[in-house]
Design an enzyme around this catalytic site. Structure first.
Site, short mmCIF file in Angstrom:
data_model
loop_
_atom_site.label_atom_id
_atom_site.label_comp_id
_atom_site.label_asym_id
_atom_site.label_seq_id
_atom_site.Cartn_x
_atom_site.Cartn_y
_atom_site.Cartn_z
NE ARG A 1 0.31 8.76 25.53
CZ ARG A 1 0.21 7.75 24.45
NH1 ARG A 1 0.48 7.95 23.12
NH2 ARG A 1 -1.09 7.30 24.30
N GLY B 1 -5.71 2.42 23.20
CA GLY B 1 -5.89 2.48 24.76
C GLY B 1 -7.47 2.36 25.17
CG ASP C 1 -6.77 12.78 23.47
OD1 ASP C 1 -7.54 11.86 23.12
OD2 ASP C 1 -5.57 12.35 23.45
CG ASP D 1 -5.67 10.76 27.40
OD1 ASP D 1 -5.67 10.66 28.64
OD2 ASP D 1 -4.80 10.59 26.80
CB THR E 1 -9.44 7.95 24.34
OG1 THR E 1 -8.31 8.69 25.05
CG2 THR E 1 -10.09 9.06 23.50
NE ARG F 1 -1.80 2.16 21.22
CZ ARG F 1 -2.02 2.43 22.67
NH1 ARG F 1 -1.62 1.63 23.53
NH2 ARG F 1 -2.92 3.52 22.91
CG ASP G 1 -7.42 11.59 17.12
OD1 ASP G 1 -8.65 11.66 16.92
OD2 ASP G 1 -6.96 12.45 17.75
P1 ADP Z 1 -5.86 5.16 20.04
O1 ADP Z 1 -7.05 4.77 19.13
O2 ADP Z 1 -6.25 4.95 21.33
O3 ADP Z 1 -5.49 6.74 19.37
P2 ADP Z 1 -3.39 4.21 18.87
O4 ADP Z 1 -2.80 5.43 18.17
O5 ADP Z 1 -2.51 3.09 19.42
O6 ADP Z 1 -4.67 4.40 19.63
O7 ADP Z 1 -4.15 3.43 17.17
C1 ADP Z 1 -4.71 2.09 17.67
C2 ADP Z 1 -4.44 1.20 16.20
O8 ADP Z 1 -5.05 1.97 15.00
C3 ADP Z 1 -3.06 1.06 15.97
O9 ADP Z 1 -2.36 0.08 16.53
C4 ADP Z 1 -3.21 0.78 14.28
O10 ADP Z 1 -3.51 -0.57 14.19
C5 ADP Z 1 -4.33 1.71 13.97
N1 ADP Z 1 -4.00 2.92 13.40
C6 ADP Z 1 -3.31 3.91 13.97
N2 ADP Z 1 -3.01 4.91 13.15
C7 ADP Z 1 -3.21 4.63 11.93
C8 ADP Z 1 -2.92 4.98 10.66
N3 ADP Z 1 -2.47 6.34 10.53
N4 ADP Z 1 -3.25 4.12 9.66
C9 ADP Z 1 -3.97 3.01 9.80
N5 ADP Z 1 -4.11 2.28 10.94
C10 ADP Z 1 -3.67 3.14 12.09
#
Ligand code: ADP
Length: 341
Positions: free
Chosen positions: A193, A33, A151, A149, A147, A94, A125
């Site tokens: 969220r 995000g 969080d 949030d 982010t 993503r 995260d």
């Molecule tokens: P944020 O970084 O804001 O928490 P996401 O959870 O959507 O957003 O994660 C962003 C991107 O990081 C995902 O689209 C994916 O490419 C990568 N990612 C998320 N979780 C994993 C994971 N467990 N292992 C490898 N890559 C991940």
């Protein structure tokens, strides 16, 4: 503790490689995000790296760009005129392929092909989990918490939080004007969220009558009864802040109207809270974190997340950072309830 780890890394690397073989080429991406202030972090990474004689590359659309090779060299001018802009000039995305071992290996191979030795990942995260996987394949990765949030457990502050709260506060102020004119209950859903940090702070700043977050159980009957008591004492309009993680704002408004007989409207502020020019705090924190991330890479340190702790920048092992739990400030929530009328 982290400082000891850092010293060992630097010493080993220097002994093994020699000063002339220190990190020369790094890349930066924004992932997950978006958050206001990400541009300021990118700018700091680029300018710090160049000041240290490194080549620096921008990766578009997070891990997607790493897989497709959407990577371009950046110079001082690439980041001109962006510190005050929301969004991210590198775009964000993503990427489901990056969640697979093949995807991570492909990204690692792309970095090797281009001679990129270090990567700064600005995101949440999820993005850090990706950075941990890439680190396990030998890439030096540094995470910067970006982010709205707030969080991410390892850090007191995440880039975008202050701007998002200020945006929410300004919008709630506007809603309060119309809520006041119509003697209404305004139920306002703000972002968050996974955590109610935006909700509790916005609620306090806007003088909300009630704050509903996922961390503190709520009783709709009790809220409605208290509203009626306050109405009997002369209060005419009410603002209720609801965190996104709780949701059901429309239902909450309906339930309150049903129980109190006061007209209630729900407003979901939504993605508007992600945009806008970053506040001073976001610009400054992002700049400091971007600079710190490059200093780590310069020393051959990877698999770390930059964090703000007690107003000091520190860094944690990514896995350790991901395992941490961030407490919700329940005391702050209770204080808001005490002061609200
Ligand atoms: P944020 O970084 O804001 O928490 P996401 O959870 O959507 O957003 O994660 C962003 C991107 O990081 C995902 O689209 C994916 O490419 C990568 N990612 C998320 N979780 C994993 C994971 N467990 N292992 C490898 N890559 C991940």
């Amino acid at each position: 503790m982290y400082k000891v780890v850092k010293c060992i890394c630097i010493k080993n690397l220097r002994e093994a490689k020699g000063e002339s073989e220190m990190i020369k080429k790094i890349a930066v991406l924004t992932s997950g995000g978006d958050a206001p202030g990400m541009n300021a972090a990118v700018r700091a990474v680029v300018r710090t790296a160049i000041s240290k004689g490194m080549e620096v590359y921008g990766v578009r659309r997070g891990y997607v760009g790493l897989l497709t090779g959407d990577i371009f060299q950046m110079d001082e001018r690439s980041v001109t005129d962006i510190i005050h802009r929301g969004g991210t000039i590198l775009y964000t995305a993503r990427c489901s392929e990056f969640r697979t071992d093949e995807g991570v290996s492909k990204a690692r191979a792309k970095c090797e092909e281009l001679g990129i030795e270090g990567l700064v990942v600005i995101g949440g995260d999820g993005s850090f989990r990706g950075a941990a996987d890439l680190s396990a394949k030998g890439m030096l990765c540094i995470g910067i918490p970006g982010t709205i949030d707030n969080d991410i457990a390892c850090t007191d502050y995440t880039i975008g939080f202050d701007t998002a709260m200020n945006t929410a506060m300004e919008l709630v102020d506007k809603l309060r004007d119309t809520s006041q004119s119509h003697d209404r209950i305004s139920v306002v859903e703000v972002m968050g969220r996974g955590a109610g940090h935006i909700a509790v702070n916005t609620g306090i700043a806007c003088g909300a009558t009630d704050i509903i977050t996922q961390e503190v159980p709520y009783d709709i009957n009790a809220i409605a009864n208290t509203m009626l008591e306050k109405k009997a004492k002369g209060k005419e309009n009410f603002v209720v802040i609801v965190a996104e993680g709780v949701g059901h704002s429309v239902e909450i408004a309906k339930e309150l109207e049903l129980r109190t007989g006061i007209e209630a409207r729900a407003t979901i502020l939504g993605h508007v809270q992600r945009g806008g020019n970053p506040t001073l705090r976001d610009r400054v924190e992002a700049t400091k974190m971007g600079n710190y991330a490059v200093e780590l890479l310069e020393q051959g340190i990877g698999n770390r997340v930059v964090a703000l702790k007690d107003n000091q920048l520190v860094d944690y092992d990514i896995q350790d950072a991901l395992a941490m739990k961030k407490p919700y400030d329940e005391k702050l929530h209770r204080m808001a309830e005490t002061i609200a009328f």
